[in-house]
Design a protein around this motif. Structure first.
Motif, PDB file in Angstrom:
ATOM      1  N   ARG A   1      39.804 104.500  26.765  1.00  0.00           N
ATOM      2  CA  ARG A   1      39.218 104.283  28.041  1.00  0.00           C
ATOM      3  C   ARG A   1      39.220 105.393  29.129  1.00  0.00           C
ATOM      4  O   ARG A   1      38.510 105.585  30.033  1.00  0.00           O
ATOM      5  N   HIS A   2      40.045 106.455  28.723  1.00  0.00           N
ATOM      6  CA  HIS A   2      40.105 107.531  29.778  1.00  0.00           C
ATOM      7  C   HIS A   2      38.800 108.489  29.616  1.00  0.00           C
ATOM      8  O   HIS A   2      38.546 109.152  30.486  1.00  0.00           O
ATOM      9  N   ARG A   3      38.027 108.085  28.631  1.00  0.00           N
ATOM     10  CA  ARG A   3      36.686 108.813  28.560  1.00  0.00           C
ATOM     11  C   ARG A   3      35.745 108.373  29.877  1.00  0.00           C
ATOM     12  O   ARG A   3      35.180 109.296  30.422  1.00  0.00           O
ATOM     13  N   ASP A   4      35.736 106.803  30.193  1.00  0.00           N
ATOM     14  CA  ASP A   4      35.100 106.389  31.153  1.00  0.00           C
ATOM     15  C   ASP A   4      35.704 106.976  32.609  1.00  0.00           C
ATOM     16  O   ASP A   4      35.059 107.269  33.373  1.00  0.00           O
ATOM     17  N   LEU A   5      37.163 106.956  32.456  1.00  0.00           N
ATOM     18  CA  LEU A   5      37.690 107.424  33.828  1.00  0.00           C
ATOM     19  C   LEU A   5      37.242 108.831  34.184  1.00  0.00           C
ATOM     20  O   LEU A   5      37.361 109.278  35.369  1.00  0.00           O
ATOM     21  N   ALA A   6      37.273 109.758  32.894  1.00  0.00           N
ATOM     22  CA  ALA A   6      37.012 111.005  33.221  1.00  0.00           C
ATOM     23  C   ALA A   6      35.631 111.260  33.853  1.00  0.00           C
ATOM     24  O   ALA A   6      35.394 112.000  34.561  1.00  0.00           O
ATOM     25  N   TRP A   7      34.771 110.777  33.132  1.00  0.00           N
ATOM     26  CA  TRP A   7      33.329 110.803  33.384  1.00  0.00           C
ATOM     27  C   TRP A   7      33.138 110.345  34.930  1.00  0.00           C
ATOM     28  O   TRP A   7      32.390 111.185  35.438  1.00  0.00           O
ATOM     29  N   ILE A   8      33.362 109.165  35.412  1.00  0.00           N
ATOM     30  CA  ILE A   8      33.005 108.772  36.612  1.00  0.00           C
ATOM     31  C   ILE A   8      33.625 109.515  37.646  1.00  0.00           C
ATOM     32  O   ILE A   8      33.562 109.226  38.941  1.00  0.00           O
ATOM     33  N   THR A   9      35.051 110.327  37.337  1.00  0.00           N
ATOM     34  CA  THR A   9      35.586 111.032  38.649  1.00  0.00           C
ATOM     35  C   THR A   9      35.196 112.570  38.552  1.00  0.00           C
ATOM     36  O   THR A   9      35.745 113.151  39.514  1.00  0.00           O
ATOM     37  N   LEU A  10      34.093 112.957  37.781  1.00  0.00           N
ATOM     38  CA  LEU A  10      33.821 114.371  37.659  1.00  0.00           C
ATOM     39  C   LEU A  10      32.894 114.473  39.204  1.00  0.00           C
ATOM     40  O   LEU A  10      32.263 113.529  39.764  1.00  0.00           O
ATOM     41  N   PRO A  11      32.930 115.616  39.835  1.00  0.00           N
ATOM     42  CA  PRO A  11      32.108 115.769  41.191  1.00  0.00           C
ATOM     43  C   PRO A  11      30.727 115.522  40.991  1.00  0.00           C
ATOM     44  O   PRO A  11      30.093 115.094  42.152  1.00  0.00           O
ATOM     45  N   THR A  12      30.041 115.545  40.040  1.00  0.00           N
ATOM     46  CA  THR A  12      28.502 115.463  39.934  1.00  0.00           C
ATOM     47  C   THR A  12      28.207 113.702  39.961  1.00  0.00           C
ATOM     48  O   THR A  12      27.040 113.334  40.180  1.00  0.00           O
ATOM     49  N   MET A  13      29.386 112.902  39.902  1.00  0.00           N
ATOM     50  CA  MET A  13      28.847 111.551  39.724  1.00  0.00           C
ATOM     51  C   MET A  13      29.259 110.713  41.005  1.00  0.00           C
ATOM     52  O   MET A  13      28.914 109.604  41.098  1.00  0.00           O
ATOM     53  N   GLY A  14      29.752 111.557  41.987  1.00  0.00           N
ATOM     54  CA  GLY A  14      29.941 110.863  43.161  1.00  0.00           C
ATOM     55  C   GLY A  14      29.437 111.629  44.588  1.00  0.00           C
ATOM     56  O   GLY A  14      28.508 112.490  44.460  1.00  0.00           O
ATOM     57  N   HIS A  15      30.156 111.481  45.519  1.00  0.00           N
ATOM     58  CA  HIS A  15      29.756 112.399  46.818  1.00  0.00           C
ATOM     59  C   HIS A  15      30.863 112.622  47.804  1.00  0.00           C
ATOM     60  O   HIS A  15      31.808 111.731  47.809  1.00  0.00           O
ATOM     61  N   TYR A  16      30.783 113.542  48.628  1.00  0.00           N
ATOM     62  CA  TYR A  16      31.732 113.979  49.374  1.00  0.00           C
ATOM     63  C   TYR A  16      31.084 113.284  50.766  1.00  0.00           C
ATOM     64  O   TYR A  16      29.962 113.205  51.151  1.00  0.00           O
ATOM     65  N   ASP A  17      31.997 112.700  51.673  1.00  0.00           N
ATOM     66  CA  ASP A  17      31.590 112.342  53.044  1.00  0.00           C
ATOM     67  C   ASP A  17      31.837 113.456  53.963  1.00  0.00           C
ATOM     68  O   ASP A  17      32.271 114.496  53.774  1.00  0.00           O
ATOM     69  N   ALA A  18      31.594 113.211  55.369  1.00  0.00           N
ATOM     70  CA  ALA A  18      31.570 114.209  56.551  1.00  0.00           C
ATOM     71  C   ALA A  18      33.052 114.510  56.517  1.00  0.00           C
ATOM     72  O   ALA A  18      33.473 115.655  56.939  1.00  0.00           O
ATOM     73  N   GLU A  19      33.984 113.918  55.993  1.00  0.00           N
ATOM     74  CA  GLU A  19      35.308 114.173  56.332  1.00  0.00           C
ATOM     75  C   GLU A  19      36.240 114.957  55.234  1.00  0.00           C
ATOM     76  O   GLU A  19      37.303 115.159  55.255  1.00  0.00           O
ATOM     77  N   GLY A  20      35.326 115.131  54.254  1.00  0.00           N
ATOM     78  CA  GLY A  20      35.586 115.860  52.998  1.00  0.00           C
ATOM     79  C   GLY A  20      36.160 114.866  51.739  1.00  0.00           C
ATOM     80  O   GLY A  20      36.863 115.286  50.965  1.00  0.00           O
ATOM     81  N   THR A  21      36.081 113.702  52.245  1.00  0.00           N
ATOM     82  CA  THR A  21      36.554 112.622  51.362  1.00  0.00           C
ATOM     83  C   THR A  21      35.786 112.446  50.068  1.00  0.00           C
ATOM     84  O   THR A  21      34.826 112.436  50.286  1.00  0.00           O
TER      85      THR A  21
END
Length: 427
Positions: free
Chosen positions: A321-341
């Motif tokens: 399962r860590h393979r899924d967890l690792a993939w979706i937490t890479l920086p290219t899979m999400g985004h940062y908001d204006a506050e840096g979150t």
């Protein structure tokens, strides 16, 4: 210059500190990867043993590589393939295919919608809106439609997935392997979304986070806790808990694709390959893994916020399962908001994600196994963008050449993440 394995020398030369798949012999006149010989294919298969369905799929890819470049079939041609296939599947049932149309979106697969009208035993007519999901001549991810079909059937009732109908696993009726499943209603992002331009990556869901985030975590938990015991599989191999088998299969898969597709050498990839070989983690419990559990791969109703279907199971498997967890937490899979979150999949703040996942799933997150799969996921993304996409575009094997060359822009970002991960001490 073009890098290629010298066919006169074995790929796995011996040495006290040698790992297979990191040696290159330069040949300025010929690249064996453009038209691989049987000897090259056999040597790569032997050097990087992986699970049978992955081996079958990659071997097919290499045997077909020297074939012609991709030519988009017309809807009329696809209609003939589809009708011949359905006649084989439905036998004497009266049917008609109507409203055949192209779907846009996606990167690695061709998708065509249609309505199947067929006569029921009671004389009534049944109409089903379906989708043909088919490979191009070669995709950026050489994956198995039969396995995707099997995973969709396994997860039915566990998470929302399209109903599956038919499979042409070997491309006997279609130009390439294809599956047919139900059309699912929904959108991949809100109408006002300003991010997620490439395949849904980094979508900002805005106010929809409140409704989508709980479902996202619940569905991920349901997949990882799915009970597959008692099922007989034709394409899914189950790694043995308490061993490194799952990690070995995954690493060999990535190294094999790098060896088959790369156009040049990379010192970073050599270092990462050695690190992966030396840090294989033990599997605690085997889980179903989606492989690409991110924005762009689920459809939701924009008014209610309900997720209607999880798509693109082509990277799915049974493993860690860590393979899924690792993939979706890479920086290219999400985004940062204006506050840096940083928002995982655009839905959950990273500093809350793992704790919330453990609470919802009842499963633990092991930092060292997570790090291993983060390294592997970075390695795999570089393989897909810098090697496989390059090779496919070079040979004209896909309908998405322009997009495939554009995604290579991810390499510097992921390379930086990979370097930082490799610098961390192993505990």
């Amino acid at each position: 210059m073009t890098a290629s394995m010298d066919e006169t020398e074995p790929a796995n030369q011996t040495g006290p500190d040698h790992d297979p798949g990191v040696d290159l012999i330069w040949d300025v006149d010929f690249d064996v990867r453009d038209a691989p010989s049987a000897a090259f294919i056999d040597e790569v298969r032997r050097t990087f043993p992986t699970e049978p369905e992955i081996d079958r799929t990659l071997t097919r890819k290499m045997h077909h590589r020297s074939g012609p470049a991709y030519q988009r079939p017309s809807l009329e041609e696809l209609a003939k393939h589809l009708e011949t296939f359905l006649r084989h599947e439905l036998g004497d049932v009266e049917f008609e295919v109507v409203d055949l149309h192209w779907f846009t979106g996606g990167v690695s697969k061709i998708q065509v919608g249609f309505v199947l009208e067929r006569r029921e035993p009671d004389g009534s007519t049944r109409s089903d809106h379906m989708v043909v999901r088919m490979d191009p001549s070669e995709g950026s991810n050489a994956t198995s439609r039969a396995r995707e079909f099997e995973l969709l059937r396994l997860l039915k009732g566990t998470v929302p997935v399209p109903e599956t109908y038919f499979i042409d696993a070997e491309g006997e009726f279609f130009p390439e392997p294809a599956l047919i499943y139900a059309f699912a209603e929904g959108v991949t992002k809100p109408r006002v979304a300003t991010t997620g331009k490439i395949s849904g990556l980094g979508t900002n869901f805005g106010d929809h986070r409140r409704l989508l985030a709980p479902q996202y975590l619940q569905h991920l938990s349901a997949i990882h806790n799915a009970d597959f015991r008692g099922h007989e599989f034709s394409t899914l191999a189950v790694p043995e808990a308490g061993t490194t088998q799952a990690a070995e299969w995954a690493v060999n898969h990535a190294l094999r694709c790098w060896e088959e597709d790369r156009g040049e050498d990379s010192p970073l990839m050599e270092v990462a390959a050695r690190w992966l070989r030396r840090n294989l983690p033990t599997l605690d419990v085997a889980s179903v893994v989606h492989g690409d559990f991110r924005s762009g791969n689920f459809l939701f109703d924009e008014d209610s916020g309900r997720i209607n279907a999880w798509l693109d199971w082509e990277r799915g498997l049974i493993g860690d399962r860590h393979r899924d967890l690792a993939w979706i937490t890479l920086p290219t899979m999400g985004h940062y908001d204006a506050e840096g979150t940083y928002w995982v999949c655009g839905l959950v703040p990273l500093d809350e994600f793992f704790t919330t996942y453990e609470q919802v799933s009842g499963l633990t997150v092991d930092p060292e196994r997570l790090r291993f799969y983060q390294v592997l996921c970075c390695f795999s993304i570089i393989v897909s963008t810098m090697a496989s996409s390059y090779r496919i575009a070079r040979l004209g094997k896909s309908h998405q050449d322009i997009l495939l060359t554009r995604v290579e822009g991810m390499v510097p970002v992921i390379s930086r993440v990979l370097i930082d991960l490799l610098k961390e001490p192993v505990t």
